[in-house]
Design an enzyme around this catalytic site. Structure first.
Site, short mmCIF file in Angstrom:
data_model
loop_
_atom_site.label_atom_id
_atom_site.label_comp_id
_atom_site.label_asym_id
_atom_site.label_seq_id
_atom_site.Cartn_x
_atom_site.Cartn_y
_atom_site.Cartn_z
N THR A 43 45.69 38.61 45.02
CA THR A 43 45.16 37.39 44.61
C THR A 43 46.34 36.25 44.30
OG1 THR A 43 43.47 38.42 43.29
CG2 THR A 43 43.84 36.16 42.78
N THR A 44 47.45 36.80 43.78
CA THR A 44 48.63 35.84 43.45
C THR A 44 49.04 35.30 44.73
OG1 THR A 44 49.03 37.30 41.55
CG2 THR A 44 50.74 35.50 42.20
N TYR A 106 31.91 38.87 44.73
CA TYR A 106 30.85 38.22 45.11
C TYR A 106 29.45 38.95 45.13
CZ TYR A 106 27.67 34.37 46.71
OH TYR A 106 26.77 33.36 47.03
N TYR A 132 42.01 48.17 42.45
CA TYR A 132 42.25 46.70 41.59
C TYR A 132 40.93 46.40 40.96
CZ TYR A 132 43.85 41.83 40.87
OH TYR A 132 44.14 40.59 40.35
N ARG A 137 37.63 37.95 38.21
CA ARG A 137 37.60 37.51 39.56
C ARG A 137 36.59 38.13 40.65
NH1 ARG A 137 41.75 34.04 41.27
NH2 ARG A 137 43.63 33.86 39.69
N LYS A 160 45.12 49.27 39.39
CA LYS A 160 45.55 48.09 38.61
C LYS A 160 44.67 47.62 37.57
CE LYS A 160 47.08 43.25 39.56
NZ LYS A 160 47.40 42.31 40.40
N ILE A 202 51.74 45.24 37.56
CA ILE A 202 51.87 44.65 38.73
C ILE A 202 51.81 43.02 38.20
CG2 ILE A 202 50.64 43.78 40.80
CD1 ILE A 202 49.81 46.35 41.18
#
Length: 291
Positions: A43-44, A106, A132, A137, A160, A202
């Site tokens: 994402t980052t 989503y 993850y 999100r 994560k 992370i």
């Protein structure tokens, strides 16, 4: 076992394109500063707005820069199982150590859908997979029960965890075992996570403070708990500032202040507000990253 400080790498951009030189320079600096592992295109790294070609290229650039010195855990998740398999297969072929696969976003799969999604990736690609779990999100949260079911598959090796649930790492450890790798996805709760059975983090903050983040984990693993806690407390204002707006806006701005690429991000992310810039600058000064 993956442990210590892994950097959730930003993807530097210039004039709308990936700045390959700045990205590889960032990877090199991270390794020189003691970072224990690199995580490109999470994402980052703005994976939602990278094309497939850019995504795969960034993974290749990271693996090339790392040159086997530290593990590279490539982000390969998608809300399409077929697409996640494609990205994971590429990561394996490029030489990644492991794949970081976000829960499908989503479309909100049920626990059975989550299981079948990860099992399909697991069965298609022979590479270690780290789940993850980031409910804010992805809009879904993987239960400990579902994770324990997945952990029975040989290449599902860890998680994560970005739930910010401080009991989750202990619940996971008790349900699955201490050998299941648990990496925090929340800088601000990293020490609490480690104390409850976690193995590392992370980190977003380590994009700009890699040495301090690595030293904190080194101290923790060596049993120097007061030292680790002191570093964590020193970094805490920076952790908060780097999430004063949607990430990675603030951390890209922070990196630009250190000469690590521009602050440019892709729409729908945009330049952070002047008030947010001041928060980031002030936090960096307080930590000692800027004068």
């Amino acid at each position: 076992m993956f442990k210590g400080s892994f950097t959730a790498l930003i993807t530097p951009m210039r004039n709308g394109a990936v700045d390959e030189r700045a990205f590889q320079d960032l990877c090199e600096w991270q390794i020189a500063e003691g970072t224990h592992g690199l995580v490109p295109v999470g994402t980052t790294g703005e994976s939602p707005t990278l094309s497939h070609e850019e995504h795969m290229r960034v993974v290749e650039l990271c693996i090339e820069a790392a040159a086997g010195r530290v593990p590279v855990v490539a982000g390969t998740g998608s809300n399409s199982t077929a697409e996640a398999i494609q990205l994971t297969q590429h990561a394996k072929e490029a030489g990644a150590t492991a794949a970081l696969v976000v829960l499908p976003y989503y479309n909100k799969p049920t626990p059975e859908g989550q299981y079948q999604h990860y099992k399909a990736i697991h069965d298609a690609v022979e590479i270690p997979i780290i789940i993850y779990n980031v409910p804010p999100r992805s809009a879904v949260d993987m239960t400990v029960e579902t994770m324990a079911r997945l952990a029975k598959l040989p290449r599902i090796v860890g998680v994560k965890d970005a739930t910010a649930d401080l009991t989750r790492s202990l619940s996971t450890k008790l349900a699955i075992g201490a050998e299941f790798c648990q990496l925090s996805g929340e800088d601000g709760t990293a020490i609490a996570f480690l104390s409850q059975g976690g193995h590392g983090c992370i980190s977003v903050t380590s994009n700009v403070a890699p040495r301090l983040c690595a030293q904190m984990h080194d101290a923790w693993q060596a049993g120097r708990f007061p030292e680790a806690i002191a570093i964590h407390e020193r970094l805490f204002p920076l952790h908060k500032a780097l999430f004063c707006e949607s990430s990675p806006g603030p951390v890209k701005y922070a990196a630009s202040l250190l000469g690590r690429g521009t602050a440019e991000a892709r729409l729908p992310l945009c330049e952070i507000a002047d008030s947010s810039k001041q928060k980031v600058k002030s936090a960096m000064v307080s930590v000692g990253l800027l004068n």
